[in-house]
Design a protein around this motif. Structure first.
Motif, short mmCIF file in Angstrom:
data_model
loop_
_atom_site.label_atom_id
_atom_site.label_comp_id
_atom_site.label_asym_id
_atom_site.label_seq_id
_atom_site.Cartn_x
_atom_site.Cartn_y
_atom_site.Cartn_z
N ALA A 33 40.84 162.11 -6.96
CA ALA A 33 41.52 160.89 -7.15
C ALA A 33 41.61 160.04 -5.67
CB ALA A 33 42.80 161.04 -7.74
N GLU A 34 41.91 160.62 -4.76
CA GLU A 34 41.92 160.46 -3.62
C GLU A 34 40.45 159.71 -3.07
OE1 GLU A 34 43.51 159.26 0.34
OE2 GLU A 34 44.45 159.96 -1.66
N GLY A 35 39.44 160.56 -3.53
CA GLY A 35 38.04 160.11 -3.06
C GLY A 35 37.72 158.81 -3.96
N ARG A 36 38.08 158.68 -5.48
CA ARG A 36 37.73 157.61 -5.98
C ARG A 36 38.60 156.18 -5.39
NH1 ARG A 36 38.24 161.26 -10.32
NH2 ARG A 36 40.50 160.55 -10.85
N ALA A 37 39.67 156.53 -4.88
CA ALA A 37 40.58 155.56 -4.27
C ALA A 37 39.61 154.87 -3.08
CB ALA A 37 41.94 155.72 -3.99
N GLU A 38 39.24 155.74 -2.51
CA GLU A 38 38.67 155.47 -1.10
C GLU A 38 37.38 154.67 -1.43
OE1 GLU A 38 38.29 159.10 1.18
OE2 GLU A 38 40.34 159.37 1.55
N ALA A 39 36.69 155.06 -2.30
CA ALA A 39 35.40 154.32 -2.84
C ALA A 39 35.33 153.16 -3.17
CB ALA A 39 34.57 155.37 -3.75
N ARG A 40 36.75 152.77 -4.08
CA ARG A 40 37.01 151.87 -4.71
C ARG A 40 37.44 150.86 -3.56
NH1 ARG A 40 39.75 151.86 -10.28
NH2 ARG A 40 37.77 152.23 -11.05
N ALA A 41 38.11 151.11 -2.42
CA ALA A 41 38.66 150.31 -1.58
C ALA A 41 37.34 149.75 -0.75
CB ALA A 41 39.67 151.01 -0.48
N GLU A 42 36.52 150.93 -0.41
CA GLU A 42 35.31 150.60 0.24
C GLU A 42 34.35 149.75 -0.64
OE1 GLU A 42 31.35 152.75 1.98
OE2 GLU A 42 33.16 154.10 1.64
N ASN A 43 34.34 149.65 -1.93
CA ASN A 43 33.74 148.69 -2.56
C ASN A 43 34.13 147.40 -2.64
OD1 ASN A 43 31.96 150.53 -3.40
ND2 ASN A 43 32.94 151.29 -5.34
N ILE A 44 35.48 147.20 -2.55
CA ILE A 44 36.11 145.82 -2.24
C ILE A 44 35.65 145.28 -0.98
CG2 ILE A 44 38.21 144.85 -1.76
CD1 ILE A 44 39.50 147.05 -3.72
N LEU A 45 35.71 146.01 0.05
CA LEU A 45 35.32 145.52 1.16
C LEU A 45 33.86 145.13 1.50
CD1 LEU A 45 37.34 147.97 3.37
CD2 LEU A 45 37.71 145.45 2.97
N ILE A 46 33.13 145.91 0.60
CA ILE A 46 31.58 145.73 0.56
C ILE A 46 31.21 144.49 -0.08
CG2 ILE A 46 29.38 146.47 -0.55
CD1 ILE A 46 30.21 149.46 0.25
N VAL A 47 31.95 144.29 -1.28
CA VAL A 47 31.92 142.74 -1.86
C VAL A 47 32.22 141.87 -1.02
CG1 VAL A 47 32.69 141.65 -4.10
CG2 VAL A 47 32.01 143.93 -4.17
N LEU A 48 33.41 141.78 -0.52
CA LEU A 48 34.13 140.82 0.41
C LEU A 48 32.85 140.43 1.44
CD1 LEU A 48 37.62 141.33 0.46
CD2 LEU A 48 36.26 139.58 -0.66
N GLY A 49 32.19 141.54 2.10
CA GLY A 49 31.57 141.28 3.29
C GLY A 49 30.20 140.83 2.93
N ALA A 50 29.72 141.01 1.43
CA ALA A 50 28.45 140.47 1.05
C ALA A 50 28.54 139.12 0.70
CB ALA A 50 27.88 141.27 -0.18
N ARG A 51 29.96 138.59 0.26
CA ARG A 51 30.03 137.34 0.11
C ARG A 51 30.51 136.64 1.25
NH1 ARG A 51 34.32 136.33 -3.61
NH2 ARG A 51 33.22 134.37 -4.04
#
Length: 92
Positions: A33-51
């Motif tokens: 669960a911790e790993g999934r939360a970290e991955a999701r948070a990282e994905n948010i930052l990736i999407v914002l960065g890509a945009r």
């Protein structure tokens, strides 16, 4: 003197091993669960960065410290359409 034989019996060892196995299973589930939360948070930052949306330190910290999977999911979905990073925190 009290009879302590139960504490060294095969039954007591079986009970302790069941408890250890449960603890290991719970630990693995928490780790996933911790790993999934970290991955999701990282994905948010990736999407914002890509945009090319700037993310202030305080916002980055709020995203990376959140452990609620539903909140993170909502933020991830919003990260694809918001104009500023602050907008991902609107009401879900």
């Amino acid at each position: 003197m009290a009879d302590l034989s139960f504490y060294v019996s095969p039954l007591s060892e079986e009970i302790r091993e069941e408890g250890r196995a449960e603890g290991r299973a719970e630990g693995r589930a928490a780790g996933r669960a911790e790993g999934r939360a970290e991955a999701r948070a990282e994905n948010i930052l990736i999407v914002l960065g890509a945009r090319r949306i700037d993310v202030a330190h305080a916002i980055r910290e709020k995203i990376t410290t959140c452990r609620d999977p539903e909140i993170l999911r909502g933020w991830l979905l919003r990260s694809a359409v918001v104009a500023t990073a602050e907008e991902i925190f609107g009401s879900l």
